[in-house]
Every structure is written in C-alpha cells, then in structure tokens.
Scaffold this active site. Sequence first.
Site, PDB file in Angstrom:
ATOM      1  N   GLU A  63     -19.261  17.363   1.469  1.00 41.65           N
ATOM      2  CA  GLU A  63     -18.541  18.109   0.822  1.00 41.65           C
ATOM      3  C   GLU A  63     -19.188  18.001  -0.537  1.00 41.65           C
ATOM      4  O   GLU A  63     -18.789  18.662  -1.603  1.00 41.65           O
ATOM      5  CB  GLU A  63     -17.034  17.277   0.747  1.00 41.65           C
ATOM      6  CG  GLU A  63     -16.021  18.054   1.460  1.00 41.65           C
ATOM      7  CD  GLU A  63     -14.909  17.357   2.095  1.00 41.65           C
ATOM      8  OE1 GLU A  63     -14.110  17.655   2.471  1.00 41.65           O
ATOM      9  OE2 GLU A  63     -14.389  16.232   0.507  1.00 41.65           O
ATOM     10  N   GLY A  94       0.901  -1.435  -0.043  1.00 40.41           N
ATOM     11  CA  GLY A  94      -0.088   0.147   0.133  1.00 40.41           C
ATOM     12  C   GLY A  94       1.041   1.039  -0.356  1.00 40.41           C
ATOM     13  O   GLY A  94       0.933   1.415   0.870  1.00 40.41           O
TER      14      GLY A  94
HETATM   15  C1  LIG Z   1     -13.355  10.777  -0.464  1.00 39.52           C
HETATM   16  C2  LIG Z   1     -12.705  10.840   0.878  1.00 39.52           C
HETATM   17  C3  LIG Z   1     -11.873  12.069   1.477  1.00 39.52           C
HETATM   18  C4  LIG Z   1     -11.382  12.037   3.024  1.00 39.52           C
HETATM   19  N1  LIG Z   1     -11.080  13.373   3.601  1.00 39.52           N
HETATM   20  C5  LIG Z   1     -10.424  13.529   4.585  1.00 39.52           C
HETATM   21  C6  LIG Z   1      -9.596  14.982   4.858  1.00 39.52           C
HETATM   22  O1  LIG Z   1     -10.661  15.354   4.343  1.00 39.52           O
HETATM   23  N2  LIG Z   1      -8.879  14.830   5.979  1.00 39.52           N
HETATM   24  C7  LIG Z   1      -8.243  13.284   6.560  1.00 39.52           C
HETATM   25  O2  LIG Z   1      -7.683  13.692   7.443  1.00 39.52           O
HETATM   26  N3  LIG Z   1      -8.415  11.878   6.041  1.00 39.52           N
HETATM   27  C8  LIG Z   1      -9.984  12.448   4.777  1.00 39.52           C
HETATM   28  N4  LIG Z   1      -9.800  10.977   3.946  1.00 39.52           N
HETATM   29  C9  LIG Z   1      -9.535   9.558   4.942  1.00 39.52           C
HETATM   30  C10 LIG Z   1      -7.857   9.399   4.256  1.00 39.52           C
HETATM   31  O3  LIG Z   1      -7.753   9.702   2.904  1.00 39.52           O
HETATM   32  C11 LIG Z   1      -7.688   8.030   4.684  1.00 39.52           C
HETATM   33  O4  LIG Z   1      -7.904   7.868   5.823  1.00 39.52           O
HETATM   34  C12 LIG Z   1      -5.873   7.783   4.605  1.00 39.52           C
HETATM   35  O5  LIG Z   1      -6.126   7.748   2.603  1.00 39.52           O
HETATM   36  C13 LIG Z   1      -5.935   6.186   4.933  1.00 39.52           C
HETATM   37  O6  LIG Z   1      -4.523   6.119   4.662  1.00 39.52           O
HETATM   38  P1  LIG Z   1      -4.181   4.753   4.361  1.00 39.52           P
HETATM   39  O7  LIG Z   1      -2.357   4.431   3.957  1.00 39.52           O
HETATM   40  O8  LIG Z   1      -4.260   3.840   5.398  1.00 39.52           O
HETATM   41  O9  LIG Z   1      -5.043   3.824   3.271  1.00 39.52           O
HETATM   42  P2  LIG Z   1      -4.959   4.867   1.358  1.00 39.52           P
HETATM   43  O10 LIG Z   1      -4.358   6.308   1.559  1.00 39.52           O
HETATM   44  O11 LIG Z   1      -6.327   4.057   1.214  1.00 39.52           O
HETATM   45  O12 LIG Z   1      -3.706   4.024   0.680  1.00 39.52           O
HETATM   46  C14 LIG Z   1      -4.038   2.358   0.365  1.00 39.52           C
HETATM   47  C15 LIG Z   1      -3.510   2.636  -0.697  1.00 39.52           C
HETATM   48  O13 LIG Z   1      -3.358   0.302  -0.741  1.00 39.52           O
HETATM   49  C16 LIG Z   1      -3.322  -0.043  -2.096  1.00 39.52           C
HETATM   50  N5  LIG Z   1      -3.834  -0.830  -1.638  1.00 39.52           N
HETATM   51  C17 LIG Z   1      -5.269  -1.251  -1.322  1.00 39.52           C
HETATM   52  N6  LIG Z   1      -5.043  -3.403  -1.292  1.00 39.52           N
HETATM   53  C18 LIG Z   1      -4.276  -3.740  -1.920  1.00 39.52           C
HETATM   54  C19 LIG Z   1      -3.620  -4.575  -2.091  1.00 39.52           C
HETATM   55  N7  LIG Z   1      -4.077  -5.512  -1.831  1.00 39.52           N
HETATM   56  N8  LIG Z   1      -2.812  -4.568  -2.939  1.00 39.52           N
HETATM   57  C20 LIG Z   1      -1.624  -4.378  -3.297  1.00 39.52           C
HETATM   58  N9  LIG Z   1      -2.505  -2.552  -2.876  1.00 39.52           N
HETATM   59  C21 LIG Z   1      -3.363  -2.490  -2.175  1.00 39.52           C
HETATM   60  C22 LIG Z   1      -3.980   0.664  -2.767  1.00 39.52           C
HETATM   61  O14 LIG Z   1      -4.297   1.138  -4.441  1.00 39.52           O
HETATM   62  C23 LIG Z   1      -3.309   1.753  -2.314  1.00 39.52           C
HETATM   63  O15 LIG Z   1      -2.964   2.948  -2.107  1.00 39.52           O
HETATM   64  C24 LIG Z   1     -10.423  10.994   3.383  1.00 39.52           C
HETATM   65  C25 LIG Z   1     -10.882   9.844   2.120  1.00 39.52           C
HETATM   66  C26 LIG Z   1     -11.998  10.274   1.177  1.00 39.52           C
HETATM   67  C27 LIG Z   1     -12.242   8.907   0.911  1.00 39.52           C
END
Ligand SMILES: Cc1cc2nc3c(=O)[nH]c(=O)nc-3n(C[C@H](O)[C@H](O)[C@H](O)COP(=O)(O)OP(=O)(O)OC[C@H]3O[C@@H](n4cnc5c(N)ncnc54)[C@H](O)[C@@H]3O)c2cc1C
Length: 448
Positions: free
Chosen positions: A180, A20
Amino acid sequence: MNTLQNPRSKSDTRRVLIIGGGFAGLNAALELGGIAGVEVTLVDRHNYHLFQPLLYQVAMAGLSPADIATPIRSLLSAYRNTSVLLGEAESIDLPGQKVKFDFGELEFDYLVLACGATHSYFGHNEWEKYAPGLKTISQATEIRKRVLSAFEHAERVTDPDEQKKYLTYVIVGGGPTGVELAGAIGEMSRFTLSRDFRRINPSHTRVILVEAGPRILPMFSEQQSNRAARDLEKLGVQIWTSSVVTNINDEGVELGDERIRAATVLWAAGVEASELGQAGGMHVDNRGRVLVEPDLSLEGYPNVFVAGDQASYTHQTGSPLPGTAPVALQQGRFIGKTIRNEVKGKPRSKFHFRDKGQMATIGRSRAIVEMGRLKLAGFFAWVVWLVVHVFYLTGFKNRVLVVMQWAWSYLSFRRGARLIVDRGWSPAEEQEPVTETENEEVTVPPEH
Ligand SMILES: Cc1cc2nc3c(=O)[nH]c(=O)nc-3n(C[C@H](O)[C@H](O)[C@H](O)COP(=O)(O)OP(=O)(O)OC[C@H]3O[C@@H](n4cnc5c(N)ncnc54)[C@H](O)[C@@H]3O)c2cc1C
C-alpha cells in the site's frame, strides 16, 4: 498505590477490566454495554479507537488523522455500566487480580487483554529512527512529513546525487502495508505531484519495495501476488524480492554488498505483540503473542482473556490466526458474549474464526481480493475494497468524510492532506506531536 473503584460498582456486580480500545477491546466492551450485573472499565493509552487499515492513507496524505480515529469515550457513552479511562497499563498481577497503570491500580473479576502489536526490527532497534514503521497516528504523520519533505529537499538541492537520494524511497516488507505504501508513493510521484515542482520531475522518483521472501503478498495466491506486482510496476515501483536488509542508516539501505542511497526508508517488515503479556509472565510464542485456550482464556486463569494481535490462537488451523482486524473483532465479540453468558450461568464454547477473505490495495484504483474461491483484481476489486473499508470504518461522520475525500481524490488525482506538520509547539524541551485535525477530541500523546 492508589486503587481505583468504578464509581458505579456494587458488591454483586462483576468487574470487567479491558486493556486496549482497538478492534478486540472495543468490541468486547460493546458486547457488554448495558448488561445487568457487569461493570466495564476500558483503559487505553490513547483516547481514540484507530482504524489501522486506513492508516497508510494518513501517511500518504490522502486522509487526515481524525477521519480514521474516533474518541473511545463517545463510542461507549450510551452504556451506563461502562467507564473509559486514559492510561498506560504497566504490569499485571494475575493471582492478585489487579493491574497497575500509570495512574494507579484497578482490580478485576474478569480481565481482557487486547493491547495489539508493535513493530519488530529483528533485533535492530537502532534502525527505527531511519525507517519508521506504521502503527500509530504519530508514526503516520511522521512518515507523511518525511515523504513530502524529501520532495521539497530534492527541489532545493543542486547536486544531482543528492537530488537522486531525496527522490529514492525504499519500503522494507512486501506484505499488504508495504504494498500500500509503495503503490501510494508511486502514484503520488507519477500523478499527484507531477505538475507541482519546477526543478525536479517527481515522476523520476525511484520507489523500491524490498522483500526478503521470493514474492510479495505471500498470504495471497501466487496468481494474485503476481498481479499485484504487475500493477505496482505500472506505478513505477521496483520490486526486489529475495533481498534481505542487512543495515539501515542515514545514507539508506544495505542488502549485503548492495547499497541503495535513499533519504526515505519505511519499515513494513515485522510485528511483535505488545510486551504486556511477556511482562505478565504469560506463555508467549516467538512473536510475543500470548498462547490462549480454545475459549481465548489463559491456561490456569479462566477469568483472563487475550484477544486480537496480542493472542496466539492455534486451536483452529494448528498455526496462529493472522493479525488482522476481523480476527480481533470476532475475538473481542466472542469474549464479550462469553462473559455475558457466564454471568447468566451459561456454559462456555470454543472460539471459531469465520474467515471472510483478504484484500490489499495498490495505488488509487487497483486492488486484489480473495474470498474463498473468488479472486478479483484491478478496478472492480478496488471498489470492493473501498466498500468493505468504509463499511467497517468506525463512526458515521468518518464514513461520510472518507467517502467524500476519496471521491474528490479519485476525480482530481489530488491528495487533500498534503501538509508537512512539525511537532507541536511547547515551551518545554520535550515536545508532543499534535494532529492538524478538525476534531479537537482526538489528541495524540507521545508514543510509549
Ligand atoms: C498500517 C496497518 C494496516 C493494516 N491493514 C489491515 C487491513 O487492511 N486489514 C486487516 O484486517 N487488518 C489490517 N491491519 C491489522 C489490524 O489493524 C490489526 O490486526 C488490528 O488492529 C488488531 O486489533 P487489536 O484490537 O488486537 O489491536 P489494536 O487495534 O492495535 O489496538 C490495541 C489498543 O491497545 C492500546 N494499548 C496498547 N498497549 C497498551 C497499554 N500498555 N496500556 C493501555 N493501552 C494500550 C493501543 O493504544 C490500542 O488502542 C493493519 C495494521 C496496520 C498497522
């Protein structure tokens, strides 16, 4: 099964496998970049890091996909000890210390799981085709297509009931994303599109924000939530609280006996952590988040860490930390530092989240912000929101482009990315979505 080795791997180095490249995975990799004795491999199903907090701007035609996505390879290219692979993780063998991908197997000494979350339709996955959620670029461009196409259809039809259906937008879920989206559609119909049509009046558009709870934005104080509701209503958004969706189909939304005929329904109601943790036999909570120890490792597997939306960290407040970018970013950094320290023989510590506040935007120039006791609303809050988002946006080019597009949209009330883009042409039956972006490095494979 093909077991791949990192091309630069030496026998005395620790192999760190990160799954990820979101906020958590990318920041773990950045912490480990250039560190002696560590070989990092980051695998993501997409070749780009996506800045999800601005995804609604792509869905609402304010920005193009490449403005908020940066190739992961380019973000990590400075680090000779780091490899990036495009691939999908399929299963994890914890005792055997290997992960199966769609291209083969990778072994690890340390594993960082940072796969994020996906939508939950509360057992009604059949609603998804009528009400897409917003989590990926493909979903954002699909939503943009549906929102803009509905105005086009309304302009074409002559039956007033059909016209009304096309001009009714329902957003399910009154959290920040729902707010939003609703604010942006309200603003688009009242301002951006107001002079562009001849047979319809876009300002007659109905935008209905449906929330099951007693108020929108429940994570904010009641005062801020009420302020956001008033600002939304100024943009023509109707807010239906304490309203539970019981069905969604091609006619619209049902809420018990109540029916809303709507051509466009958007889902911003529930999220569930990536299935990979559940598939790996790890202990998960009721939203599929993996339960982690105070150092973010897995019980019984100190070399396996879980971070961001995929993790359930309850050791600070007693309940899981929220699924936000700052939590994911800080956890990713913490894990990177933990591995770095351990390689140098230093002990582990406990993760502690530093909460710097929360914010949500409403339309083009209003927001609410809460930072400790400081509560802001209206235009000044929106300026704070804008500065924070541009500051955290990945990539200098993206920052410049986004600021320029926002400045232009703000002054002109226009939206630069108002394109209805169909799925890309392909001679095969199975077609892949494409972006219309100028950045040829960002490609969008089909969603999984
Ligand atoms: C529309 C929207 C608006 C948001 N607005 C806000 C905001 O204003 N403020 C805020 O703080 N947070 C916001 N969030 C939440 C925030 O974006 C997430 O909490 C954050 O992105 C989480 O980060 P992460 O690294 O855990 O997961 P992610 O950023 O989701 O990254 C996960 C990564 O894993 C990869 N992946 C998944 N499964 C697999 C697999 N099986 N094999 C290989 N790769 C894989 C995906 O492609 C992705 O790149 C928002 C979310 C969304 C969807």
